[in-house]
Design a protein around this motif. Structure first.
Motif, PDB file in Angstrom:
ATOM      1  N   GLY A  32      44.939  22.093  16.347  1.00 39.55           N
ATOM      2  CA  GLY A  32      43.904  20.969  15.706  1.00 39.55           C
ATOM      3  C   GLY A  32      42.927  20.614  16.310  1.00 39.55           C
ATOM      4  O   GLY A  32      41.872  20.016  16.117  1.00 39.55           O
ATOM      5  N   MET A  33      42.940  21.080  17.956  1.00 37.06           N
ATOM      6  CA  MET A  33      41.677  20.964  18.637  1.00 37.06           C
ATOM      7  C   MET A  33      40.265  21.690  18.043  1.00 37.06           C
ATOM      8  O   MET A  33      40.776  22.523  17.220  1.00 37.06           O
ATOM      9  N   SER A  34      39.187  21.384  18.092  1.00 42.04           N
ATOM     10  CA  SER A  34      37.838  21.403  17.752  1.00 42.04           C
ATOM     11  C   SER A  34      37.569  22.815  18.680  1.00 42.04           C
ATOM     12  O   SER A  34      38.055  22.836  19.919  1.00 42.04           O
ATOM     13  N   LYS A  35      36.769  23.595  18.107  1.00 43.48           N
ATOM     14  CA  LYS A  35      36.141  24.637  18.988  1.00 43.48           C
ATOM     15  C   LYS A  35      35.332  24.057  20.186  1.00 43.48           C
ATOM     16  O   LYS A  35      35.416  24.342  21.383  1.00 43.48           O
ATOM     17  N   ALA A  36      34.939  22.883  19.971  1.00 43.23           N
ATOM     18  CA  ALA A  36      34.123  22.411  21.123  1.00 43.23           C
ATOM     19  C   ALA A  36      34.873  21.771  22.264  1.00 43.23           C
ATOM     20  O   ALA A  36      34.455  21.700  23.244  1.00 43.23           O
ATOM     21  N   GLU A  37      36.039  21.252  21.717  1.00 40.89           N
ATOM     22  CA  GLU A  37      36.848  20.533  22.655  1.00 40.89           C
ATOM     23  C   GLU A  37      37.672  21.698  23.509  1.00 40.89           C
ATOM     24  O   GLU A  37      37.726  21.790  24.618  1.00 40.89           O
ATOM     25  N   GLU A  39      36.070  24.586  24.443  1.00 43.58           N
ATOM     26  CA  GLU A  39      34.938  25.247  25.109  1.00 43.58           C
ATOM     27  C   GLU A  39      34.784  24.176  26.170  1.00 43.58           C
ATOM     28  O   GLU A  39      34.412  24.899  27.311  1.00 43.58           O
ATOM     29  N   TYR A  70      41.272  30.384  15.464  1.00 47.86           N
ATOM     30  CA  TYR A  70      40.725  29.358  14.464  1.00 47.86           C
ATOM     31  C   TYR A  70      40.799  29.374  13.180  1.00 47.86           C
ATOM     32  O   TYR A  70      40.388  30.313  12.661  1.00 47.86           O
ATOM     33  N   GLY A  72      38.601  27.861  10.464  1.00 48.21           N
ATOM     34  CA  GLY A  72      37.240  27.144  10.326  1.00 48.21           C
ATOM     35  C   GLY A  72      36.823  26.632  11.859  1.00 48.21           C
ATOM     36  O   GLY A  72      36.801  27.380  12.887  1.00 48.21           O
ATOM     37  N   ASP A  73      36.767  25.358  11.805  1.00 46.20           N
ATOM     38  CA  ASP A  73      36.521  24.809  13.428  1.00 46.20           C
ATOM     39  C   ASP A  73      37.772  24.436  14.117  1.00 46.20           C
ATOM     40  O   ASP A  73      37.568  23.875  15.231  1.00 46.20           O
ATOM     41  N   LYS A  74      38.960  24.339  13.782  1.00 46.49           N
ATOM     42  CA  LYS A  74      40.378  23.940  14.354  1.00 46.49           C
ATOM     43  C   LYS A  74      41.249  25.239  14.613  1.00 46.49           C
ATOM     44  O   LYS A  74      41.432  26.009  14.293  1.00 46.49           O
ATOM     45  N   VAL A  75      41.716  24.637  15.868  1.00 47.57           N
ATOM     46  CA  VAL A  75      42.601  25.639  16.696  1.00 47.57           C
ATOM     47  C   VAL A  75      44.019  25.951  15.620  1.00 47.57           C
ATOM     48  O   VAL A  75      44.462  24.874  15.197  1.00 47.57           O
TER      49      VAL A  75
END
Length: 84
Positions: A32-37, A39, A70, A72-75
């Motif tokens: 549920g973590m985002s790609k930004a988190e 990275e 991922y 989408g944008d979520k793990v």
């Protein structure tokens, strides 16, 4: 005494200490973590590939790596190899 050898040793120690592909950071990953988190935690990935909204990114090398998938944008899921 020359500062060049000392500077080289310090640079090497800092590079090893800055390696973000380790067990401590792997333990912080969560679905549920985002790609930004991710990275922010691991830095920029070595490579990414994907299709149909699913992306797989890797950090590290063949001996020590973290792979994150991922949706989408979520793990969605993640795995590690050779982590210390």
């Amino acid at each position: 005494m020359s500062f060049r050898p000392l500077a080289l040793i310090v640079a090497c120690v800092l590079l090893v200490a800055c390696n973000k592909v380790n067990q401590a950071n792997y333990s912080k990953l969560q679905a549920g973590m985002s790609k930004a988190e991710v990275e922010q935690l691991l830095g920029a990935p070595r490579e990414c590939a994907g299709a149909l909204g699913i992306t797989s990114c890797t950090w590290g090398d063949e001996q020590t790596l973290i792979s994150v998938q991922y949706a989408g944008d979520k793990v969605l899921m993640f795995s590690g190899k050779g982590l210390k």
